[in-house]
Design a protein around this motif. Structure first.
Motif, short mmCIF file in Angstrom:
data_model
loop_
_atom_site.label_atom_id
_atom_site.label_comp_id
_atom_site.label_asym_id
_atom_site.label_seq_id
_atom_site.Cartn_x
_atom_site.Cartn_y
_atom_site.Cartn_z
N MET A 132 9.77 11.84 -4.08
CA MET A 132 8.89 11.16 -3.13
C MET A 132 9.69 10.59 -1.97
O MET A 132 10.88 10.29 -2.10
N ASP A 133 9.00 10.41 -0.83
CA ASP A 133 9.61 9.68 0.27
C ASP A 133 9.48 8.19 0.00
O ASP A 133 8.89 7.77 -1.00
N LYS A 134 10.04 7.36 0.89
CA LYS A 134 10.04 5.91 0.68
C LYS A 134 8.63 5.35 0.52
O LYS A 134 8.38 4.51 -0.34
N VAL A 135 7.70 5.81 1.34
CA VAL A 135 6.33 5.31 1.28
C VAL A 135 5.71 5.63 -0.07
O VAL A 135 5.03 4.79 -0.67
N GLY A 136 5.93 6.82 -0.57
CA GLY A 136 5.40 7.20 -1.87
C GLY A 136 5.98 6.38 -3.00
O GLY A 136 5.26 5.96 -3.91
N VAL A 137 7.28 6.13 -2.96
CA VAL A 137 7.94 5.33 -3.98
C VAL A 137 7.38 3.90 -3.96
O VAL A 137 7.02 3.35 -5.00
N ILE A 138 7.28 3.32 -2.77
CA ILE A 138 6.77 1.96 -2.64
C ILE A 138 5.34 1.89 -3.16
O ILE A 138 4.99 0.97 -3.91
N SER A 139 4.53 2.85 -2.80
CA SER A 139 3.13 2.86 -3.24
C SER A 139 3.04 2.97 -4.76
O SER A 139 2.25 2.26 -5.40
N THR A 140 3.83 3.83 -5.35
CA THR A 140 3.82 4.02 -6.80
C THR A 140 4.28 2.77 -7.53
O THR A 140 3.64 2.32 -8.49
N VAL A 141 5.39 2.20 -7.09
CA VAL A 141 5.92 1.00 -7.74
C VAL A 141 4.92 -0.16 -7.59
O VAL A 141 4.67 -0.90 -8.55
N ASN A 142 4.33 -0.31 -6.41
CA ASN A 142 3.34 -1.37 -6.21
C ASN A 142 2.13 -1.17 -7.10
O ASN A 142 1.58 -2.14 -7.64
N SER A 143 1.71 0.07 -7.27
CA SER A 143 0.57 0.36 -8.13
C SER A 143 0.86 -0.04 -9.57
O SER A 143 0.02 -0.68 -10.24
N HIS A 144 2.03 0.31 -10.06
CA HIS A 144 2.42 -0.08 -11.42
C HIS A 144 2.48 -1.60 -11.55
O HIS A 144 2.03 -2.16 -12.54
N ALA A 145 3.04 -2.25 -10.54
CA ALA A 145 3.18 -3.71 -10.58
C ALA A 145 1.82 -4.39 -10.61
O ALA A 145 1.62 -5.37 -11.34
N ARG A 146 0.86 -3.86 -9.82
CA ARG A 146 -0.49 -4.43 -9.81
C ARG A 146 -1.13 -4.33 -11.20
O ARG A 146 -1.76 -5.27 -11.69
N LYS A 147 -0.98 -3.17 -11.84
CA LYS A 147 -1.55 -2.97 -13.18
C LYS A 147 -0.94 -3.93 -14.19
O LYS A 147 -1.64 -4.52 -15.01
N ILE A 148 0.38 -4.08 -14.14
CA ILE A 148 1.07 -4.98 -15.06
C ILE A 148 0.64 -6.43 -14.82
O ILE A 148 0.35 -7.17 -15.75
N ALA A 149 0.57 -6.82 -13.55
CA ALA A 149 0.17 -8.19 -13.21
C ALA A 149 -1.24 -8.46 -13.71
O ALA A 149 -1.51 -9.53 -14.28
N GLN A 150 -2.13 -7.51 -13.50
CA GLN A 150 -3.51 -7.69 -13.95
C GLN A 150 -3.57 -7.79 -15.48
O GLN A 150 -4.27 -8.64 -16.03
N GLU A 151 -2.83 -6.94 -16.15
CA GLU A 151 -2.84 -6.93 -17.62
C GLU A 151 -2.39 -8.26 -18.21
O GLU A 151 -2.91 -8.73 -19.21
N PHE A 152 -1.40 -8.89 -17.56
CA PHE A 152 -0.84 -10.12 -18.09
C PHE A 152 -1.33 -11.38 -17.36
O PHE A 152 -0.81 -12.47 -17.58
N GLY A 153 -2.31 -11.22 -16.47
CA GLY A 153 -2.88 -12.37 -15.78
C GLY A 153 -1.95 -13.03 -14.79
O GLY A 153 -2.00 -14.24 -14.59
#
Length: 61
Positions: free
Chosen positions: A22-43
């Motif tokens: 992936m390019d930088k934008v893709g990596v950032i988007s993917t990592v942010n997506s994972h982080a959002r899911k984790i944050a939501q899961e753990f409140g």
């Protein structure tokens, strides 16, 4: 090595494999997506600066 460290290494390898082409934008988007899911899961409340970041940083450089 502890089980925790082994789990972290597995996550790093999986994330690398998922983003290595992936390019930088893709990596950032993917990592942010994972982080959002984790944050939501753990409140966890996360203050988003994503819009400001994309407005002020030239990702094509």
């Amino acid at each position: 090595m502890t089980d925790f460290e082994n789990q972290i290494d597995e996550i790093r390898i999986k994330l690398y494999d998922e983003t290595k082409n992936m390019d930088k934008v893709g990596v950032i988007s993917t990592v942010n997506s994972h982080a959002r899911k984790i944050a939501q899961e753990f409140g966890i409340n996360v203050k988003s600066v994503e819009e400001e970041y994309f407005e002020t940083v030239d990702l094509q450089a």
